[in-house]
Motif scaffolding. Structure first.
Motif, mmCIF file in Angstrom:
data_model
loop_
_atom_site.group_PDB
_atom_site.id
_atom_site.type_symbol
_atom_site.label_atom_id
_atom_site.label_comp_id
_atom_site.label_asym_id
_atom_site.label_seq_id
_atom_site.Cartn_x
_atom_site.Cartn_y
_atom_site.Cartn_z
ATOM 1 N N ASP A 1 0.847 -1.186 0.000
ATOM 2 C CA ASP A 1 0.000 0.000 0.000
ATOM 3 C C ASP A 1 0.885 1.239 0.000
ATOM 4 O O ASP A 1 1.579 1.515 0.973
ATOM 5 N N PHE A 2 0.866 1.991 -1.097
ATOM 6 C CA PHE A 2 1.703 3.170 -1.256
ATOM 7 C C PHE A 2 0.868 4.452 -1.338
ATOM 8 O O PHE A 2 1.361 5.487 -1.775
ATOM 9 N N ARG A 3 -0.392 4.363 -0.923
ATOM 10 C CA ARG A 3 -1.254 5.543 -0.944
ATOM 11 C C ARG A 3 -0.837 6.495 0.184
ATOM 12 O O ARG A 3 -0.579 6.065 1.301
ATOM 13 N N ASP A 4 -0.794 7.773 -0.130
ATOM 14 C CA ASP A 4 -0.442 8.818 0.830
ATOM 15 C C ASP A 4 -1.691 9.673 1.017
ATOM 16 O O ASP A 4 -1.927 10.612 0.258
ATOM 17 N N PHE A 5 -2.487 9.340 2.022
ATOM 18 C CA PHE A 5 -3.766 10.024 2.188
ATOM 19 C C PHE A 5 -3.609 11.479 2.635
ATOM 20 O O PHE A 5 -4.495 12.289 2.389
ATOM 21 N N GLU A 6 -2.484 11.814 3.246
ATOM 22 C CA GLU A 6 -2.241 13.233 3.549
ATOM 23 C C GLU A 6 -2.100 14.024 2.254
ATOM 24 O O GLU A 6 -2.630 15.129 2.133
ATOM 25 N N ALA A 7 -1.406 13.463 1.279
ATOM 26 C CA ALA A 7 -1.261 14.137 -0.017
ATOM 27 C C ALA A 7 -2.600 14.215 -0.742
ATOM 28 O O ALA A 7 -2.925 15.230 -1.369
ATOM 29 N N VAL A 8 -3.395 13.163 -0.656
ATOM 30 C CA VAL A 8 -4.725 13.146 -1.276
ATOM 31 C C VAL A 8 -5.584 14.251 -0.670
ATOM 32 O O VAL A 8 -6.219 15.041 -1.392
ATOM 33 N N GLU A 9 -5.593 14.331 0.644
ATOM 34 C CA GLU A 9 -6.406 15.339 1.330
ATOM 35 C C GLU A 9 -5.934 16.757 1.008
ATOM 36 O O GLU A 9 -6.753 17.661 0.825
ATOM 37 N N ALA A 10 -4.622 16.959 0.932
ATOM 38 C CA ALA A 10 -4.094 18.291 0.600
ATOM 39 C C ALA A 10 -4.505 18.689 -0.816
ATOM 40 O O ALA A 10 -4.883 19.843 -1.075
ATOM 41 N N TRP A 11 -4.437 17.744 -1.742
ATOM 42 C CA TRP A 11 -4.839 18.029 -3.128
ATOM 43 C C TRP A 11 -6.318 18.370 -3.193
ATOM 44 O O TRP A 11 -6.727 19.337 -3.834
ATOM 45 N N ALA A 12 -7.137 17.609 -2.488
ATOM 46 C CA ALA A 12 -8.584 17.859 -2.477
ATOM 47 C C ALA A 12 -8.889 19.202 -1.821
ATOM 48 O O ALA A 12 -9.797 19.923 -2.268
ATOM 49 N N ALA A 13 -8.160 19.579 -0.794
ATOM 50 C CA ALA A 13 -8.359 20.881 -0.160
ATOM 51 C C ALA A 13 -8.068 21.999 -1.147
ATOM 52 O O ALA A 13 -8.748 23.034 -1.154
ATOM 53 N N GLY A 14 -7.086 21.797 -2.025
ATOM 54 C CA GLY A 14 -6.801 22.777 -3.064
ATOM 55 C C GLY A 14 -7.965 22.926 -4.048
ATOM 56 O O GLY A 14 -8.291 24.042 -4.473
ATOM 57 N N ILE A 15 -8.588 21.815 -4.386
ATOM 58 C CA ILE A 15 -9.773 21.860 -5.255
ATOM 59 C C ILE A 15 -10.877 22.653 -4.556
ATOM 60 O O ILE A 15 -11.513 23.518 -5.170
ATOM 61 N N ALA A 16 -11.107 22.350 -3.290
ATOM 62 C CA ALA A 16 -12.145 23.068 -2.542
ATOM 63 C C ALA A 16 -11.866 24.563 -2.543
ATOM 64 O O ALA A 16 -12.792 25.379 -2.722
ATOM 65 N N GLY A 17 -10.610 24.928 -2.368
ATOM 66 C CA GLY A 17 -10.248 26.345 -2.386
ATOM 67 C C GLY A 17 -10.563 27.006 -3.719
ATOM 68 O O GLY A 17 -11.054 28.143 -3.761
ATOM 69 N N GLU A 18 -10.290 26.296 -4.809
ATOM 70 C CA GLU A 18 -10.615 26.844 -6.132
ATOM 71 C C GLU A 18 -12.114 26.986 -6.337
ATOM 72 O O GLU A 18 -12.577 27.943 -6.957
ATOM 73 N N LEU A 19 -12.870 26.047 -5.821
ATOM 74 C CA LEU A 19 -14.321 26.080 -6.004
ATOM 75 C C LEU A 19 -15.000 27.134 -5.131
ATOM 76 O O LEU A 19 -16.091 27.573 -5.449
ATOM 77 N N GLU A 20 -14.346 27.536 -4.074
ATOM 78 C CA GLU A 20 -14.904 28.570 -3.200
ATOM 79 C C GLU A 20 -14.837 29.936 -3.850
ATOM 80 O O GLU A 20 -15.551 30.841 -3.458
ATOM 81 N N HIS A 21 -13.973 30.124 -4.798
ATOM 82 C CA HIS A 21 -13.802 31.456 -5.416
ATOM 83 C C HIS A 21 -14.659 31.641 -6.634
ATOM 84 O O HIS A 21 -15.053 30.872 -7.329
#
Length: 164
Positions: free
Chosen positions: A144-164
């Motif tokens: 298992d090489f999934r990095d869920f911290e990186a996944v969450e950070a990337w998704a937070a960036g999407i949320a930030g773009e959608l808020e604007h």
């Protein structure tokens, strides 16, 4: 944004589905309304205001369901914000560097003017289906090489773009 975000994915053994759910959970935590669905089950995208599409990588190609989803919904996807993600490297390379999308994904991104892409590490457990999966596991290269911290950070960036 007050609409709904679709997070959809193509997966064989479920690893990409878990990444998609993590993305959806992060978007929800940021106040967005989100639905997740397997790419093969999505009848239309017109009810969504943004779409995140993921696919597992197999031999340098995105999962068939993810590719088919993009082809089937191309026109509607072009009218809304779209992001792509890939999962698959069975090592730590995705955590240590930005891995560019494979050629087919890059083409779809260019065509749809996608806002972004990320490649996340994959997961291949002993219960994985398929001849190739069993062969990879037999060679000792599973895990298992999934990095869920990186996944969450990337998704937070999407949320930030959608808020604007």
């Amino acid at each position: 944004m007050t609409g709904t975000v679709l997070v959809t994915y193509g997966t064989r053994n479920g690893s990409t589905a878990h990444i998609a759910e993590s993305i959806a959970d992060t978007l929800r935590e940021k106040g967005l309304t989100v639905e997740t669905m397997e790419a093969a089950s999505v009848p239309f995208v017109t009810r969504y205001d943004a779409v995140v599409i993921g696919g597992a990588l197999y031999a340098g190609r995105w999962h068939k369901d993810a590719r088919t989803f993009v082809r089937r919904h191309r026109n509607d996807l072009a009218e809304r914000p779209v992001w792509f993600f890939s999962s698959g490297p069975l090592d730590t390379s995705a955590s240590g560097q930005d891995i560019p999308p494979v050629r087919g994904v890059r083409h779809a991104m260019d065509e749809l003017h996608a806002r972004g892409h990320a490649t996340f590490g994959g997961c291949l457990d002993t219960d994985a289906d398929g001849w190739l999966a069993r062969r990879i596991l037999h060679s000792g290269k599973g895990g298992d090489f999934r990095d869920f911290e990186a996944v969450e950070a990337w998704a937070a960036g999407i949320a930030g773009e959608l808020e604007h």
